[in-house]
Enzyme design. Structure first.
Site, PDB file in Angstrom:
ATOM      1  CB  VAL A  12      -0.884  -0.014   1.079  1.00 41.93           C
ATOM      2  CG1 VAL A  12      -1.973   1.183   1.179  1.00 41.93           C
ATOM      3  CG2 VAL A  12      -1.850  -1.398   1.361  1.00 41.93           C
ATOM      4  CG  PHE A  71       1.576   3.496   4.325  1.00 46.39           C
ATOM      5  CD1 PHE A  71       0.383   3.223   3.880  1.00 46.39           C
ATOM      6  CD2 PHE A  71       2.264   4.620   3.708  1.00 46.39           C
ATOM      7  CE1 PHE A  71      -0.541   4.061   3.169  1.00 46.39           C
ATOM      8  CE2 PHE A  71       1.465   5.483   2.904  1.00 46.39           C
ATOM      9  CZ  PHE A  71       0.391   5.306   2.577  1.00 46.39           C
ATOM     10  CB  ALA A  72       6.597   1.298   8.679  1.00 46.91           C
ATOM     11  NE  ARG A  74       7.527  -7.274  13.215  1.00 46.90           N
ATOM     12  CZ  ARG A  74       8.221  -8.365  12.582  1.00 46.90           C
ATOM     13  NH1 ARG A  74       7.645  -9.178  11.986  1.00 46.90           N
ATOM     14  NH2 ARG A  74       9.406  -8.428  12.532  1.00 46.90           N
ATOM     15  CE1 TYR A 139      -2.178  -5.115  11.403  1.00 50.52           C
ATOM     16  CE2 TYR A 139      -4.264  -6.089  11.039  1.00 50.52           C
ATOM     17  CZ  TYR A 139      -3.155  -5.160  10.769  1.00 50.52           C
ATOM     18  OH  TYR A 139      -3.645  -4.248   9.691  1.00 50.52           O
ATOM     19  CG  PHE A 167     -13.281  -2.833   5.755  1.00 50.45           C
ATOM     20  CD1 PHE A 167     -12.983  -1.651   6.077  1.00 50.45           C
ATOM     21  CD2 PHE A 167     -14.054  -3.738   6.275  1.00 50.45           C
ATOM     22  CE1 PHE A 167     -13.644  -1.157   7.255  1.00 50.45           C
ATOM     23  CE2 PHE A 167     -14.705  -3.148   7.346  1.00 50.45           C
ATOM     24  CZ  PHE A 167     -14.603  -2.095   7.908  1.00 50.45           C
ATOM     25  CG  ASN A 168     -10.682  -7.899   3.298  1.00 55.76           C
ATOM     26  OD1 ASN A 168     -11.343  -7.532   4.108  1.00 55.76           O
ATOM     27  ND2 ASN A 168     -10.062  -9.223   3.329  1.00 55.76           N
ATOM     28  CG  LEU A 190      -9.368 -15.160  -1.149  1.00 53.41           C
ATOM     29  CD1 LEU A 190      -9.248 -16.969  -1.103  1.00 53.41           C
ATOM     30  CD2 LEU A 190     -10.849 -14.945  -1.121  1.00 53.41           C
ATOM     31  NE  ARG A 221     -12.429 -11.233   5.920  1.00 56.14           N
ATOM     32  CZ  ARG A 221     -13.352 -12.024   6.527  1.00 56.14           C
ATOM     33  NH1 ARG A 221     -14.791 -12.017   6.299  1.00 56.14           N
ATOM     34  NH2 ARG A 221     -13.148 -12.781   7.592  1.00 56.14           N
TER      35      ARG A 221
HETATM   36  N1  UFG Z   1      -9.375 -17.267   2.775  1.00 56.99           N
HETATM   37  C1  UFG Z   1      -9.537 -18.568   2.288  1.00 56.99           C
HETATM   38  N2  UFG Z   1      -8.369 -19.192   1.676  1.00 56.99           N
HETATM   39  C2  UFG Z   1      -7.263 -18.798   1.590  1.00 56.99           C
HETATM   40  C3  UFG Z   1      -6.889 -17.311   2.084  1.00 56.99           C
HETATM   41  C4  UFG Z   1      -8.136 -16.651   2.755  1.00 56.99           C
HETATM   42  O1  UFG Z   1     -10.549 -18.979   2.135  1.00 56.99           O
HETATM   43  O2  UFG Z   1      -6.527 -19.140   1.364  1.00 56.99           O
HETATM   44  C5  UFG Z   1     -10.327 -16.516   3.234  1.00 56.99           C
HETATM   45  C6  UFG Z   1     -10.240 -16.072   4.429  1.00 56.99           C
HETATM   46  O3  UFG Z   1     -10.773 -17.131   5.367  1.00 56.99           O
HETATM   47  C7  UFG Z   1     -11.107 -14.669   4.337  1.00 56.99           C
HETATM   48  C8  UFG Z   1     -11.184 -14.323   3.252  1.00 56.99           C
HETATM   49  O4  UFG Z   1     -10.601 -15.327   2.439  1.00 56.99           O
HETATM   50  O5  UFG Z   1     -12.565 -15.189   4.836  1.00 56.99           O
HETATM   51  C9  UFG Z   1      -9.917 -13.128   2.939  1.00 56.99           C
HETATM   52  O6  UFG Z   1      -8.884 -13.370   3.763  1.00 56.99           O
HETATM   53  P1  UFG Z   1      -7.723 -12.659   3.563  1.00 56.99           P
HETATM   54  O7  UFG Z   1      -6.534 -13.240   4.578  1.00 56.99           O
HETATM   55  O8  UFG Z   1      -7.263 -12.336   2.263  1.00 56.99           O
HETATM   56  O9  UFG Z   1      -7.815 -11.401   4.470  1.00 56.99           O
HETATM   57  P2  UFG Z   1      -8.529 -11.082   5.887  1.00 56.99           P
HETATM   58  O10 UFG Z   1     -10.187 -10.728   5.546  1.00 56.99           O
HETATM   59  O11 UFG Z   1      -8.450 -12.224   7.007  1.00 56.99           O
HETATM   60  O12 UFG Z   1      -7.622  -9.935   6.733  1.00 56.99           O
HETATM   61  C10 UFG Z   1      -7.646  -8.553   5.820  1.00 56.99           C
HETATM   62  C11 UFG Z   1      -6.265  -7.761   6.241  1.00 56.99           C
HETATM   63  C12 UFG Z   1      -6.269  -7.506   7.590  1.00 56.99           C
HETATM   64  C13 UFG Z   1      -7.571  -6.740   7.900  1.00 56.99           C
HETATM   65  C14 UFG Z   1      -8.506  -7.286   7.320  1.00 56.99           C
HETATM   66  C15 UFG Z   1      -9.987  -6.602   7.558  1.00 56.99           C
HETATM   67  O13 UFG Z   1      -5.199  -8.919   5.980  1.00 56.99           O
HETATM   68  O14 UFG Z   1      -4.999  -6.842   7.943  1.00 56.99           O
HETATM   69  O15 UFG Z   1      -8.700  -7.794   6.066  1.00 56.99           O
HETATM   70  O16 UFG Z   1     -10.986  -6.581   6.869  1.00 56.99           O
HETATM   71  F1  UFG Z   1      -7.765  -6.426   9.375  1.00 56.99           F
END
Ligand code: UFG
Length: 322
Positions: A12, A71-72, A74, A139, A167-168, A190, A221
């Site tokens: 980002v 932005f920096a 973990r 986090y 969000f995502n 994902l 999401r």
């Molecule tokens: N998912 C799968 N398979 C995978 C990877 C992810 O089914 O191999 C699903 C997850 O369970 C989730 C969705 O896809 O339901 C999205 O997962 P991501 O890991 O891409 O993203 P997250 O929603 O877990 O998290 C992201 C950021 C966070 C932030 C969050 C807020 O990584 O930092 O969005 O919505 F807080």
């Protein structure tokens, strides 16, 4: 404006740095390259390699900065559960040092990358900024702690502070001369994972749970294009008010299920993309969708790249370049 972009070698941060340069700003990137890439720092930015907490004071001490985009960080939920110390040190302590450098050098404004993870399991969807903040992992807790720091610095020291709760984030910056996108050593997100299947570097994608209380049983999401996110940062810089800490959710306001994302990736890439149902992933809420009404009303921000196929196509184009 002369701007410090911390984490400008990351996903980002690098895209936002590119937008800032295109808008005519002077950009200094500070990044320790622990997860970022030197070649992601856009041409035209000055690059300083260094750890945030140790180096921010030195960089801001050179003077003349009008603002910081921070932005920096973990940002892996699972890692934060196993190694919370990395999140308190790398996010909270380092950000505190940055804020002290901002105060000492009278830098007037700061825009911070906060996250939907500050809310935890939502009671109400779409999620407004007034929703309770009950993060379910270190986090999210570390990002929320920084949000609280910003409120206090705005109140006490007149800082114009803005937290943008992403969000995502998805997609890539592929228009124009620079191509910038997601390149994590350990990929957990994902869309890049699904595209690895299409590219032949992974056999299948796991769908984490098909028994969620959602229309097709997989998690929903809110995917926001990284270029739309960058637009919001530029507006946040312009609209920042001294002595105020503003918080905005940034999403496209629509939810897509994991199955819909896989389907969109199939349509964009023409690859069958085998998907297997796997157990639920710990800590995943069923549905996370943003209300971005505040950002629209107060920043004048409207995301324009909300089509899921467009988001996936840009990520695919970036992946093809690597
Ligand atoms: N998912 C799968 N398979 C995978 C990877 C992810 O089914 O191999 C699903 C997850 O369970 C989730 C969705 O896809 O339901 C999205 O997962 P991501 O890991 O891409 O993203 P997250 O929603 O877990 O998290 C992201 C950021 C966070 C932030 C969050 C807020 O990584 O930092 O969005 O919505 F807080």
């Amino acid at each position: 404006m002369k701007l410090l972009v911390t984490g400008g070698a990351g996903y980002v941060g690098s895209v936002c740095a590119a937008h800032l340069l295109d808008a005519g700003h002077e950009v200094v990137v500070l990044d320790d390259l622990s997860t970022g890439h030197r070649d992601a720092v856009p041409d035209g930015a000055t690059f300083v390699e260094g750890e945030l907490g140790a180096t921010a004071g030195e960089v801001l001490g050179t003077g003349g900065f009008d603002g910081v985009l921070h932005f920096a960080a973990r940002s892996l939920v699972g890692e934060s559960v196993e190694h919370p110390e990395k999140y308190w040190a790398g996010n909270v302590v380092a950000s505190f040092r940055l804020l002290e450098a901002v105060r000492e050098n009278a830098v007037p404004r700061l825009v911070f990358s906060s996250t939907a993870a500050t809310y935890g399991e939502p009671e109400q969807v779409p999620i407004p900024e007034t929703a309770p903040t009950r993060p379910t992992n270190p986090y999210g807790a570390s990002k929320l702690a920084i949000d609280h720091m910003l409120t206090s610095y705005a109140n006490a020291h007149g800082l114009a502070a803005t937290s943008l709760r992403y969000f995502n984030v998805a997609g890539a910056h592929v228009g124009g001369t620079r191509r910038l996108g997601e390149r994590h050593a350990v990929e957990t997100h994902l869309i890049p994972i699904v595209l690895q299947v299409a590219a032949g570097t992974r056999d299948s994608v796991s769908i984490y749970g098909d028994d969620w209380p959602t229309p097709d049983g997989s998690c929903v999401r809110d995917y926001i294009h990284v270029d739309d996110l960058a637009d919001a940062h530029l507006l946040a810089l312009e609209k920042a008010v001294p002595g105020r800490h503003a918080v905005f959710n940034l999403g496209s306001g629509q939810g897509f299920s994991v199955r819909e994302v896989v389907e969109a990736c199939r349509a964009v890439t023409g690859h069958p993309i085998p998907a297997v149902v796997a157990p639920r992933r710990a800590g995943d809420p069923a549905v996370l969708v943003a209300s971005s009404a505040e950002a629209t009303a107060r920043l004048g921000w409207t995301p324009s790249r909300t089509d899921l196929h467009r988001i996936v196509a840009d990520a695919w184009e970036f992946a093809g370049d690597r």
